[in-house]
Structure formats: C-alpha cells, structure tokens
Design a protein around this motif. Structure first.
Motif, short mmCIF file in Angstrom:
data_model
loop_
_atom_site.label_atom_id
_atom_site.label_comp_id
_atom_site.label_asym_id
_atom_site.label_seq_id
_atom_site.Cartn_x
_atom_site.Cartn_y
_atom_site.Cartn_z
N GLU A 14 43.40 42.20 2.91
CA GLU A 14 42.47 43.15 1.97
C GLU A 14 41.17 42.71 2.36
O GLU A 14 40.67 41.55 2.90
N ARG A 15 40.03 43.69 1.89
CA ARG A 15 38.76 43.46 2.11
C ARG A 15 38.30 42.56 0.84
O ARG A 15 38.62 42.80 0.01
N ALA A 16 37.37 41.79 1.61
CA ALA A 16 36.53 40.91 0.38
C ALA A 16 35.62 41.94 -0.53
O ALA A 16 35.25 43.02 -0.10
N ARG A 17 35.40 41.37 -1.88
CA ARG A 17 34.42 42.42 -2.72
C ARG A 17 33.22 42.06 -2.31
O ARG A 17 32.33 41.94 -3.25
N LEU A 18 32.59 42.08 -1.08
CA LEU A 18 31.59 42.08 -0.44
C LEU A 18 30.95 43.15 -0.17
O LEU A 18 31.67 43.89 0.56
N VAL A 19 29.42 43.53 -0.26
CA VAL A 19 28.93 44.89 0.39
C VAL A 19 27.68 44.44 1.12
O VAL A 19 26.77 43.58 0.44
N GLY A 20 27.78 44.74 2.35
CA GLY A 20 26.28 44.41 3.16
C GLY A 20 25.18 45.22 2.60
O GLY A 20 25.54 46.38 2.61
N LEU A 21 24.24 44.47 2.50
CA LEU A 21 22.78 45.54 2.36
C LEU A 21 21.90 44.93 3.47
O LEU A 21 21.39 43.91 3.46
N VAL A 22 21.83 45.82 4.47
CA VAL A 22 21.01 45.64 5.69
C VAL A 22 19.91 46.44 5.51
O VAL A 22 19.37 47.79 5.41
N LEU A 23 18.57 45.42 5.57
CA LEU A 23 17.34 46.11 5.59
C LEU A 23 16.66 45.60 6.76
O LEU A 23 16.73 44.54 7.44
N PRO A 24 15.46 46.22 7.17
CA PRO A 24 14.89 46.19 8.47
C PRO A 24 13.85 45.01 8.14
O PRO A 24 13.47 44.42 9.20
N GLU A 25 13.03 44.65 6.80
CA GLU A 25 12.20 43.63 6.69
C GLU A 25 12.26 43.77 5.52
O GLU A 25 12.58 44.34 4.61
N LEU A 26 11.32 42.42 4.81
CA LEU A 26 10.95 42.41 3.52
C LEU A 26 9.47 42.31 3.25
O LEU A 26 8.94 42.02 1.99
N GLN A 27 8.66 42.40 4.29
CA GLN A 27 7.08 42.37 4.10
C GLN A 27 6.62 43.81 3.45
O GLN A 27 5.88 43.77 2.65
N ASN A 28 7.43 44.97 3.80
CA ASN A 28 7.26 46.28 3.26
C ASN A 28 7.83 46.21 1.59
O ASN A 28 9.02 46.00 1.67
N PRO A 29 6.99 46.28 0.55
CA PRO A 29 7.46 46.16 -0.71
C PRO A 29 8.52 47.15 -1.17
O PRO A 29 9.43 46.86 -2.40
N ILE A 30 8.79 48.17 -0.46
CA ILE A 30 9.64 49.05 -0.99
C ILE A 30 11.20 48.38 -0.64
O ILE A 30 12.22 48.91 -1.37
N PHE A 31 11.22 47.65 0.42
CA PHE A 31 12.76 46.99 0.68
C PHE A 31 13.13 46.02 -0.24
O PHE A 31 14.40 45.96 -0.95
N PRO A 32 12.35 45.12 -0.87
CA PRO A 32 12.71 44.18 -1.90
C PRO A 32 13.35 44.95 -3.15
O PRO A 32 14.09 44.64 -3.83
N ALA A 33 12.40 46.20 -3.21
CA ALA A 33 12.43 46.78 -4.77
C ALA A 33 14.08 47.48 -4.32
O ALA A 33 14.88 47.77 -5.35
N PHE A 34 14.38 48.11 -3.10
CA PHE A 34 15.64 48.69 -2.89
C PHE A 34 16.95 47.55 -2.96
O PHE A 34 17.71 47.82 -3.95
N ALA A 35 16.41 46.40 -2.74
CA ALA A 35 17.38 45.15 -2.75
C ALA A 35 18.00 44.95 -4.18
O ALA A 35 18.93 44.64 -4.53
N GLU A 36 16.87 44.92 -5.03
CA GLU A 36 16.93 44.47 -6.39
C GLU A 36 17.82 45.74 -7.01
O GLU A 36 18.78 45.43 -7.96
N VAL A 37 17.67 46.80 -6.86
CA VAL A 37 18.17 47.95 -7.61
C VAL A 37 19.78 48.14 -7.24
O VAL A 37 20.62 48.32 -7.82
N ILE A 38 20.00 48.06 -5.94
CA ILE A 38 21.15 48.35 -5.17
C ILE A 38 21.97 47.00 -5.35
O ILE A 38 23.26 47.19 -5.98
N GLY A 39 21.23 45.71 -5.47
CA GLY A 39 22.18 44.40 -5.65
C GLY A 39 22.74 44.65 -7.18
O GLY A 39 23.81 44.22 -7.42
#
Length: 202
Positions: A14-39
C-alpha cells in the motif's frame, strides 16, 4: 507481527501517507507561501508533505518524481512546474498518470495533461488591472510576462490585447516585455518599458 513492528510500506503493498510537494524554487516568495498552506492542509488530513525543491543544475522535476515513486507516495502536488511550459518535457507526468498516482497542478497547465488544476483566472486578472490603470488615466500600458511557451503568460497576453481593443487601441509589441521570474528579470523588463515611455505596467 508478534513484536508489533510495522512492515515496510513496500512489503505491505500500500502507499505511504506521504504527498510530494514539488516546487521550482524558494527564492520567489509565492512558493514558500504555497508550501505553508498546502503542507498545513495535508497535515490536517493525516498526510505528510515531502518538499521537493528544484535547484539549478541539480535535481530535476523528473528526478523528484522518480524518488517519490520509490517512496510509494499517495499523491503529488506541483506548484509552478514544467506543466505550465508547452515546450518542456512532460514524460514524468505521464508516468504518474500510468501509475494512477493522484496529482494536482497549481497554476495553469498545458492542455493535454488530464490532472485537476487550480489556477487564478489570468484573463480576468489582466482585464481588471488594465481597467484600473486606464481609470487612472494611463494610455501607455506595458505588460511584463514570462517566457513565450509559458501558458499563463500566453493567457495574459491574449487578455491584454483584448483589453486594449476594448479601449479602442492595439497593444504594440514594444509594450510587451518577457523576463525570467526573478526580481532582477522584472526590474530589467520594467526598465526597458519605462525607457519607451510606458506609464503603467501589469
């Protein structure tokens, strides 16, 4: 079983209870914001986000997909990846589809990827921006976009041309600049537009 040890996920089938969150970079502040909300949303569902950030000349999006598949992930969320570029390689997305791994794309994707996609309405955003600048009296409105194969940028360009026509004008090519998604790229593009007498920029 007698000692109460968990079997490794691969052996349980069975699958692990892990979900990959793939981002192109963390320099652009939109991506850490996405990571925080989605995580946070994933954690509330009892899932563990695995953050995969691409690095220049390092691990690619396709490499991360391979690693996530080895970890038997339950799903993958991509925010701002190659799915938004028409000319980029997309084989790793098809691999996920073939394995029936749930995938969600954040931001506009190319048309032949059959995954759920969450994106803002680029056309409405540009139209509202254009109307706002026009209401302030701007007639020489410039547009800064991403690369020519970037699908959200294509949508924005089409919407800007439509907004200009609605105002009884055309959008000249020299009023449109393209840049990489960085502060430096945006600054250089804006400077070029300002040098051409642009008074408002979207």
């Amino acid at each position: 079983d007698v000692l109460g040890y968990e079997r490794p996920t691969q052996l349980r089938g069975e699958r692990a209870r892990l979900v990959g969150l793939v981002l192109p970079e963390l320099q652009n502040p939109i991506f850490p914001a996405f990571a925080e909300v989605i995580g946070g949303a994933l954690a509330q569902q009892g899932l563990t986000p695995v953050l995969c950030t691409q690095t220049k000349g390092g691990v690619s999006e396709a490499d991360y997909v391979e690693l996530l598949l080895q970890q038997q992930v339950s799903g993958v969320v991509f925010a701002g990846g190659l799915f938004a570029q028409a000319d980029a390689p997309h084989d790793h997305y098809r691999l996920l589809a073939e394995r029936n791994i749930p995938v969600v794309l954040i931001n506009a994707s190319i048309e032949n990827l059959d995954f759920p996609c969450i994106a803002c309405d680029d056309a409405v955003a540009v139209e509202q921006s254009w109307r706002h600048l026009a209401s302030l009296g701007h007639e020489r409105i410039g547009l800064v976009l991403g690369p020519s194969d970037h699908i959200p940028s294509r949508r924005k360009l089409a919407a800007a041309r439509e907004a200009a026509r609605a105002a009884g004008a055309e959008l000249p090519e020299e009023f449109v600049e393209r840049a990489m998604f960085s502060l430096e790229g945006g600054q250089a593009a804006a400077t070029r537009l300002l040098d051409r007498g642009i008074t408002g920029i979207i």
